[in-house]
Design an enzyme around this catalytic site. Structure first.
Site, PDB file in Angstrom:
ATOM      1  N   HIS A  26     -10.414  -5.846  -2.448  1.00  0.00           N
ATOM      2  CA  HIS A  26      -9.070  -6.070  -1.916  1.00  0.00           C
ATOM      3  C   HIS A  26      -9.138  -6.274  -0.418  1.00  0.00           C
ATOM      4  O   HIS A  26     -10.085  -5.834   0.239  1.00  0.00           O
ATOM      5  CB  HIS A  26      -8.138  -4.890  -2.234  1.00  0.00           C
ATOM      6  CG  HIS A  26      -8.649  -3.553  -1.761  1.00  0.00           C
ATOM      7  ND1 HIS A  26      -9.576  -2.817  -2.466  1.00  0.00           N
ATOM      8  CD2 HIS A  26      -8.364  -2.820  -0.657  1.00  0.00           C
ATOM      9  CE1 HIS A  26      -9.826  -1.687  -1.824  1.00  0.00           C
ATOM     10  NE2 HIS A  26      -9.120  -1.680  -0.710  1.00  0.00           N
ATOM     11  N   ASP A  53       0.858  -1.189   0.000  1.00  0.00           N
ATOM     12  CA  ASP A  53       0.000   0.000   0.000  1.00  0.00           C
ATOM     13  C   ASP A  53       0.895   1.240   0.000  1.00  0.00           C
ATOM     14  O   ASP A  53       1.830   1.342   0.807  1.00  0.00           O
ATOM     15  CB  ASP A  53      -0.921  -0.011   1.236  1.00  0.00           C
ATOM     16  CG  ASP A  53      -2.015   1.026   1.140  1.00  0.00           C
ATOM     17  OD1 ASP A  53      -1.703   2.224   0.937  1.00  0.00           O
ATOM     18  OD2 ASP A  53      -3.198   0.663   1.265  1.00  0.00           O
ATOM     19  N   ILE A  54       0.625   2.158  -0.904  1.00  0.00           N
ATOM     20  CA  ILE A  54       1.479   3.334  -1.081  1.00  0.00           C
ATOM     21  C   ILE A  54       1.336   4.342   0.065  1.00  0.00           C
ATOM     22  O   ILE A  54       2.177   5.207   0.255  1.00  0.00           O
ATOM     23  CB  ILE A  54       1.157   4.000  -2.442  1.00  0.00           C
ATOM     24  CG1 ILE A  54       2.285   4.894  -2.894  1.00  0.00           C
ATOM     25  CG2 ILE A  54      -0.135   4.778  -2.415  1.00  0.00           C
ATOM     26  CD1 ILE A  54       2.795   4.541  -4.235  1.00  0.00           C
ATOM     27  N   GLU A  95     -12.124   3.752  -0.878  1.00  0.00           N
ATOM     28  CA  GLU A  95     -11.350   4.602  -1.789  1.00  0.00           C
ATOM     29  C   GLU A  95     -11.251   4.001  -3.189  1.00  0.00           C
ATOM     30  O   GLU A  95     -11.426   4.715  -4.181  1.00  0.00           O
ATOM     31  CB  GLU A  95      -9.947   4.807  -1.191  1.00  0.00           C
ATOM     32  CG  GLU A  95      -9.074   5.757  -1.969  1.00  0.00           C
ATOM     33  CD  GLU A  95      -7.652   5.852  -1.389  1.00  0.00           C
ATOM     34  OE1 GLU A  95      -7.498   5.803  -0.148  1.00  0.00           O
ATOM     35  OE2 GLU A  95      -6.711   5.950  -2.189  1.00  0.00           O
TER      36      GLU A  95
END
Ligand code: AMP
Length: 132
Positions: free
Chosen positions: A93, A29-30, A88
């Site tokens: 996921h 995850d960024i 988001e």
């Protein structure tokens, strides 16, 4: 519906990839809650996790377990937690998050800052720890 995650799967935009097979893709995850925060996604562009067909749903959790075990080997933590949000990005996921405190599971808390080099190094380490 195609989202940014479809572009990641198709390598149209970069990601800190950990592993993939024919059906699933795992990457960092960024904007992580904690170092090692990973997303595991089905390649099928279905919005909601609980709308996945039975087989994909079960296989996603099986694949997520494999990735979580690799994270646990690499990232010092009490345990790896699993969360489902999806507010988001409308592509199913699960979040795998190394947990040391309840705050690590809090998506509204300030995020961990990591350099690109740190992301690359960590993704590679977790990738190496994934059992085939
Ligand atoms: P949610 O849909 O609420 O479960 O959150 C989507 C997650 O995807 C967030 O934690 C974002 O930080 C993460 N995210 C969004 N875009 C990217 C990207 N390009 N690479 C990695 N993670 C992303």
């Amino acid at each position: 519906m195609e989202t940014i995650f479809t572009k990641i799967i198709n390598q149209e935009i970069p990601s800190y990839k950990i592993a993939e097979n024919d059906s699933f893709y795992a990457f960092l995850d960024i904007n992580p809650n904690a170092k090692g925060h990973t997303l595991v996604i089905p390649k099928k562009p279905i919005d909601k996790l609980f709308d996945l067909d039975e087989e994909t749903y079960a296989d996603l959790f099986s694949y997520a377990r494999k990735i979580a075990q690799a994270i646990e080997k690499v990232v010092p933590c009490n345990r790896v937690g699993l969360s489902v949000i999806g507010l988001e990005v409308p592509h199913a996921h699960v979040h795998l998050i190394p947990l040391n405190s309840m705050n690590d599971a809090n998506f509204a808390a300030p995020k961990e800052k990591m350099t690109s080099e740190e992301f690359i190094t960590l993704a590679n380490k977790i990738a190496e720890a994934v059992e085939n």
